[in-house]
Design an enzyme around this catalytic site. Sequence first.
Site, PDB file in Angstrom:
ATOM      1  N   ARG A 102      -7.292  12.711   6.894  1.00 25.59           N
ATOM      2  CA  ARG A 102      -7.087  11.326   6.475  1.00 25.59           C
ATOM      3  C   ARG A 102      -8.371  10.506   6.638  1.00 25.59           C
ATOM      4  NH1 ARG A 102      -4.970   7.554   3.194  1.00 25.59           N
ATOM      5  NH2 ARG A 102      -4.258   5.687   4.280  1.00 25.59           N
ATOM      6  N   ASP A 115       0.865  -1.166   0.000  1.00 25.84           N
ATOM      7  CA  ASP A 115       0.000   0.000   0.000  1.00 25.84           C
ATOM      8  C   ASP A 115       0.911   1.228   0.000  1.00 25.84           C
ATOM      9  OD1 ASP A 115      -2.416   1.656   0.583  1.00 25.84           O
ATOM     10  OD2 ASP A 115      -1.393   1.913   2.500  1.00 25.84           O
TER      11      ASP A 115
END
Length: 218
Positions: A40, A9
């Site tokens: 986020r 990722d």
Amino acid sequence: MRHTAYVFDAYGTLFDVHAAVRRHAGEIGPEGQRFSELWRAKQLEYSWVATLMGHYADFWVMTERALDFCFAKIPSVDRRLRQPLLDAYWQLDCYEEVPGVLKALKAGGARLAILSNGSPAMLESAIRSSALDTILDDVFSVETVRRFKTDQSVYEMVTNAWRVYPDAVSFQSSNRWDIAGARRFGFHTVWLNRTAQPDEYEDFPPDLILPSLEGLLA
């Protein structure tokens, strides 16, 4: 167990998603950490909701919308920082150990790739600014399938492109929900728990938990 295929990722795993706010910490003030965490959280929330609805907009759009929400939610932060923060997000810092670990895995004969929600342009910018472009073999963006993680079609991009079975791939992510999705798909999963978070998604446990990527070389 060493693998011959490692997929990472990007955001939170290789690249520090809080670096953009940290660069402007003095101007943002005491709400900086809260602001960054909310940015986020909303960025991810928007991606999940879009996929649940069968809708797609690229991750940069999600990033902009999430930032606008943060300014509305935390009005003490000067909106004139909007563009500087967005500019900083294009060149996030990678974590200190990342280049060395990836180079060592590559030297050992492993195939390396990123699998990310990020748009191709976002990923290209982050990779180049961290000088990882000469190390990686492939970069897989969800833009190909127009769905975000944890949709199983995202993980399938790797096995289709590399013509391997899922269990031949070691998948590393700092996001526990991403690890759950990858485990369900059949990847060997390594949860990079950088901030000592409690475990969750017990039906889909990681094969390994590490505090940093250096553990991959042990």
